[in-house]
Scaffold this motif. Structure first.
Motif, mmCIF file in Angstrom:
data_model
loop_
_atom_site.group_PDB
_atom_site.id
_atom_site.type_symbol
_atom_site.label_atom_id
_atom_site.label_comp_id
_atom_site.label_asym_id
_atom_site.label_seq_id
_atom_site.Cartn_x
_atom_site.Cartn_y
_atom_site.Cartn_z
ATOM 1 N N GLY A 107 0.759 -1.201 -0.081
ATOM 2 C CA GLY A 107 0.098 -0.090 -0.079
ATOM 3 C C GLY A 107 0.812 1.144 0.081
ATOM 4 O O GLY A 107 2.117 1.372 -0.351
ATOM 5 N N ALA A 151 -5.343 4.365 -2.587
ATOM 6 C CA ALA A 151 -5.750 5.194 -1.550
ATOM 7 C C ALA A 151 -4.967 6.484 -1.769
ATOM 8 O O ALA A 151 -5.650 7.489 -1.962
ATOM 9 C CB ALA A 151 -5.842 4.833 -0.070
ATOM 10 N N ALA A 202 -9.642 3.657 2.712
ATOM 11 C CA ALA A 202 -8.993 4.241 1.405
ATOM 12 C C ALA A 202 -9.953 5.324 0.856
ATOM 13 O O ALA A 202 -9.491 6.275 0.406
ATOM 14 C CB ALA A 202 -8.981 3.079 0.513
#
Ligand code: NZQ
Ligand code: ZN
Length: 394
Positions: A107, A151, A202
């Motif tokens: 991420g 995100a 997100a």
């Protein structure tokens, strides 16, 4: 139809984005070729706490490295809200292993820490000097990302965010094109394993990236930027709803993933005059001190911010209520803040510190945010205003 476009409504801008995006089902199969094209012979494989090992992404990446004859060293254990000491370890590893590229698989935290390692490994300066803005970065190793959590937009921007665990400072370093990944691989199927909570956080982050410039600009109406931002925001909310129904809905995950990238790649904001990121400046201390998810911090802060300082941005906030939240005639800022609060609740993102399980030290948060606002030159955010926003967020 005539709009009130003042002569100064759209700023001059330069926009260049050097990140190559490989988007879609199965794109990791092209990773080896891309790394070879970039001249990589040994990479540092950076990842987080293990999600990539349980969802198969690690195996797919390692298979690509093996098939292309690219050696690798590993730097796992990046935590959400990545911290300086772990980035420094990564720098030491990158140097000791003599890698020529940093491969981020995960991420935004993994991508951001990879950017910090890429900077630190290419110079003799301690990496925090760059984040403290005492040194300007000149060079960095190339970064390639395989994104598994859409995100932050880090996969297509030149921004890295790092926390100094000794001082609780959480700083964003904005340095395009040096910090832009050379290439990013976005396969929506890698996001099927995200939980409902992670997807909700997100969603709040994506919306906040779209909202902050849109809400705080002094411009009246910007047809291109408003159209893009409203469109991407609605696509984010629609895909969020579909993902809640079916977490393995490919089209919804794909729309969500591309929305995240567009929201913070700079393309939507290009030309918007006089805007700021006050809610991000207020959120950073929350996630630095209490280690909550950045998106959760934003859903706590944004309605409180709206209620305290929204009057200054009233026309833009009312437009957001109408054009994004679908309110027929939002009569007041509170009505928009209420609708936004309801939306966050409906997707499972907290709207108060209590809901997030934290009892914040308001003095500490105020001091940290005040320093951040000073650094950004946003002097109208005085300590009493900042304190008031945090108190509303309790
Ligand atoms: O660590 P692992 O095991 O990988 O698990 C992660 C982590 O626990 C998990 N995860 C990631 N992909 C997954 C998955 N779990 C299941 N399936 C998958 N496919 O999700 C958790 C959170 O990951 P993290 O990377 O921390 O989240 P996010 O992408 O929201 O990144 C947050 C960080 O980015 C910064 C934030 O402040 C925060 O530090 N930001 C960076 C920005 C930028 N570079 O432009 C802008 C943003 O405004 C933001 O400030
Ligand atoms: Zn953000």
């Amino acid at each position: 139809m005539a709009h009130n476009i003042g002569v100064n409504d759209m700023n001059n801008f330069t926009y260049a984005n050097p990140t190559k995006i490989q988007f879609g089902r199965g794109v990791i199969a092209q990773l080896g070729d891309e790394l070879t094209r970039l001249g990589a012979s040994k990479v540092l494989l950076v990842y987080g706490g293990g999600s990539i090992k349980s969802n198969g992404v690690y195996d797919a990446v390692v298979a690509q490295l093996a098939a292309s004859g690219i050696a690798f060293a590993e730097h796992g254990g990046v935590q959400g809200n990545p911290v300086l000491c772990h980035a420094r370890d990564g720098v030491a590893k990158a140097r000791a292993e003599n890698v020529d590229l940093i491969l981020a698989v995960g991420g935004g935290s993994v991508v951001d820490e990879s950017k910090a390692i890429a900077l630190g490994a290419a110079s003799d300066t301690d990496v925090w000097e760059f984040f403290a803005k005492r040194e300007a970065p000149q060079t960095a190793l190339p970064v390639v990302a395989v994104l598994t959590l859409p995100a932050t937009g880090s996969e297509m921007n030149g921004i890295a965010v790092l926390s100094n665990e000794e001082t609780d400072e959480k700083n964003a370093l904005v340095c395009p094109p040096l910090l832009n990944p050379k290439a990013s691989f976005l396969d929506p199927e890698t996001t099927f394993s995200l939980s409902a909570r992670q997807t909700a956080f997100a969603c709040t982050d994506i919306l906040s990236h779209l909202m902050e410039g849109y809400l705080t600009t002094a411009a009246g109406h910007l047809p291109v930027q408003d159209g893009m931002i409203e469109g991407v925001a609605k696509a984010t909310m629609e895909s969020m709803a579909a993902i809640r129904e079916n977490p393995a809905d490919y089209d919804a995950r794909a729309a969500f993933m591309w929305s995240a990238t567009l929201a913070w790649s700079g393309i939507c904001q290009a030309g918007i005059p006089a805007w700021g990121m006050p809610c991000h400046a207020l959120e950073m201390p929350l996630s630095a001190v209490y280690d909550i998810a950045h998106g959760a911090g934003l859903s706590i802060i944004i309605p409180a911010w709206m209620r305290v300082v929204g009057a200054k941005h009233e026309p833009r906030i009312l437009r957001f209520g109408r054009c994004v939240l679908g309110l027929e005639a939002p009569g007041s800022i509170d009505a928009v803040a209420d609708a936004l609060t309801d939306y966050y609740r409906s997707i499972g993102s907290p709207v108060s510190c209590t809901e997030a399980g934290i009892e914040p030290d308001i003095d500490r948060l105020t001091a940290l945010a005040s320093a951040a606002f000073q650094q950004r030159g946003m002097t109208d955010y005085t300590e009493p205003i900042i304190r008031d926003i945090y108190l509303r967020a309790l």
